[in-house]
Write a protein that holds these residues in place. Structure first.
Motif, short mmCIF file in Angstrom:
data_model
loop_
_atom_site.label_atom_id
_atom_site.label_comp_id
_atom_site.label_asym_id
_atom_site.label_seq_id
_atom_site.Cartn_x
_atom_site.Cartn_y
_atom_site.Cartn_z
N PHE A 59 1.08 -1.01 -0.03
CA PHE A 59 -0.12 -0.01 0.17
C PHE A 59 0.85 1.34 0.23
O PHE A 59 0.51 2.36 -0.78
CB PHE A 59 -1.09 -0.15 1.10
CG PHE A 59 -1.94 1.23 1.29
CD1 PHE A 59 -2.85 1.53 0.41
CD2 PHE A 59 -1.45 2.10 1.98
CE1 PHE A 59 -3.72 2.50 0.42
CE2 PHE A 59 -2.19 3.38 2.25
CZ PHE A 59 -3.23 3.40 1.50
N TYR A 60 1.93 1.23 0.66
CA TYR A 60 2.82 2.33 0.72
C TYR A 60 3.40 2.60 -0.28
O TYR A 60 3.65 3.76 -1.02
CB TYR A 60 3.91 2.09 1.80
CG TYR A 60 5.15 3.09 1.91
CD1 TYR A 60 5.03 4.59 2.36
CD2 TYR A 60 6.14 3.01 1.25
CE1 TYR A 60 5.89 5.37 2.40
CE2 TYR A 60 7.32 3.89 1.22
CZ TYR A 60 7.16 5.27 1.76
OH TYR A 60 7.94 5.97 1.68
N LEU A 61 3.98 1.52 -1.19
CA LEU A 61 4.66 1.65 -2.57
C LEU A 61 3.70 2.38 -3.46
O LEU A 61 4.04 3.20 -4.46
CB LEU A 61 5.11 0.36 -3.01
CG LEU A 61 6.33 -0.17 -2.01
CD1 LEU A 61 6.60 -1.66 -2.69
CD2 LEU A 61 7.58 0.81 -2.55
N LYS A 62 2.32 1.88 -3.80
CA LYS A 62 1.33 2.03 -4.38
C LYS A 62 1.16 3.56 -4.00
O LYS A 62 0.84 4.57 -4.96
CB LYS A 62 -0.05 1.41 -4.22
CG LYS A 62 -1.03 1.91 -5.16
CD LYS A 62 -2.25 1.04 -4.69
CE LYS A 62 -3.15 1.49 -5.48
NZ LYS A 62 -4.63 0.63 -5.38
N SER A 63 0.92 4.25 -2.88
CA SER A 63 0.88 5.62 -2.59
C SER A 63 1.82 6.44 -3.04
O SER A 63 1.49 7.64 -3.60
CB SER A 63 0.50 5.66 -1.01
OG SER A 63 -0.44 5.10 -0.71
N GLU A 64 3.15 5.94 -2.81
CA GLU A 64 4.22 6.69 -3.43
C GLU A 64 4.30 6.90 -4.96
O GLU A 64 4.38 8.11 -5.32
CB GLU A 64 5.74 6.20 -3.05
CG GLU A 64 5.88 6.30 -1.31
CD GLU A 64 6.33 7.67 -1.22
OE1 GLU A 64 6.94 8.38 -1.79
OE2 GLU A 64 5.25 8.20 -0.04
N LEU A 65 3.91 5.76 -5.43
CA LEU A 65 3.74 5.80 -7.11
C LEU A 65 2.46 6.99 -7.45
O LEU A 65 3.12 7.62 -8.51
CB LEU A 65 3.33 4.43 -7.66
CG LEU A 65 3.40 4.39 -9.17
CD1 LEU A 65 4.82 4.38 -9.69
CD2 LEU A 65 2.79 3.09 -9.55
N LYS A 66 1.64 6.91 -6.68
CA LYS A 66 0.46 7.78 -7.24
C LYS A 66 1.01 9.36 -7.03
O LYS A 66 0.74 10.32 -7.68
CB LYS A 66 -0.57 7.72 -6.26
CG LYS A 66 -1.34 6.31 -6.72
CD LYS A 66 -1.73 6.44 -8.11
CE LYS A 66 -2.45 5.04 -8.76
NZ LYS A 66 -2.55 5.11 -9.93
N LYS A 67 1.67 9.65 -5.76
CA LYS A 67 2.21 11.00 -5.29
C LYS A 67 3.10 11.35 -6.71
O LYS A 67 3.16 12.48 -6.93
CB LYS A 67 2.90 10.69 -4.07
CG LYS A 67 3.22 12.04 -3.45
CD LYS A 67 3.75 11.89 -2.04
CE LYS A 67 5.19 11.71 -1.84
NZ LYS A 67 5.78 11.74 -0.51
N GLU A 68 4.05 10.27 -6.90
CA GLU A 68 5.07 10.85 -8.10
C GLU A 68 4.28 11.22 -9.38
O GLU A 68 4.64 11.96 -10.06
CB GLU A 68 6.07 9.82 -8.14
CG GLU A 68 7.07 9.53 -7.10
CD GLU A 68 8.15 8.39 -7.16
OE1 GLU A 68 8.17 7.73 -8.49
OE2 GLU A 68 8.71 7.96 -6.53
N GLU A 69 3.30 10.43 -9.45
CA GLU A 69 2.67 10.55 -10.93
C GLU A 69 1.76 12.13 -10.45
O GLU A 69 1.71 13.01 -11.71
CB GLU A 69 1.58 9.57 -11.03
CG GLU A 69 2.07 8.27 -11.40
CD GLU A 69 0.92 7.16 -11.59
OE1 GLU A 69 -0.36 7.47 -11.14
OE2 GLU A 69 1.28 6.09 -11.92
N LEU A 70 1.37 12.42 -9.30
CA LEU A 70 0.58 13.56 -9.34
C LEU A 70 1.49 14.74 -9.35
O LEU A 70 1.30 15.81 -9.85
CB LEU A 70 0.13 13.51 -8.11
CG LEU A 70 -1.52 12.70 -7.66
CD1 LEU A 70 -2.06 12.92 -6.41
CD2 LEU A 70 -2.42 13.35 -8.77
N GLU A 71 2.68 14.39 -8.84
CA GLU A 71 3.79 15.91 -8.76
C GLU A 71 4.22 15.93 -10.18
O GLU A 71 4.44 16.94 -10.58
CB GLU A 71 4.78 15.37 -7.94
CG GLU A 71 4.49 15.49 -6.47
CD GLU A 71 5.64 14.69 -5.63
OE1 GLU A 71 6.83 14.48 -6.13
OE2 GLU A 71 5.53 15.02 -4.32
N GLY A 72 4.38 14.62 -10.87
CA GLY A 72 4.87 14.87 -12.44
C GLY A 72 3.71 15.73 -13.07
O GLY A 72 4.09 16.57 -14.18
#
Length: 75
Positions: A59-72
């Protein structure tokens, strides 16, 4: 290849896992799943024998991935 079901993330009709690429790095990888037996799931494609997948902290890894996508998207 059989892995614990909790390793597989299902999103938008796709199945994927986080494969360990170094001590502290994971990459998201699409997989094709098969049969499920005793809380383990068959991986038909997308994973090689011996590769390590995240089972804890998915869940943490998935959250970090989504955060990076949003920042991008913001740049």
């Amino acid at each position: 290849i059989m892995i614990p079901e909790e390793c597989v993330v299902k999103e938008s009709g796709l199945d994927y896992v986080f494969v360990q690429t170094s001590d502290t790095t994971f990459e998201q990888r699409k997989v094709i799943i098969g049969a499920s037996v005793d809380n383990r799931i068959e991986i038909k494609e997308g994973l090689k024998e011996g590769e390590k997948v995240a089972s804890k902290g998915v869940f943490y890894l998935k959250s970090e991935l989504k955060k990076e996508e949003l920042e991008g998207d913001a740049h």
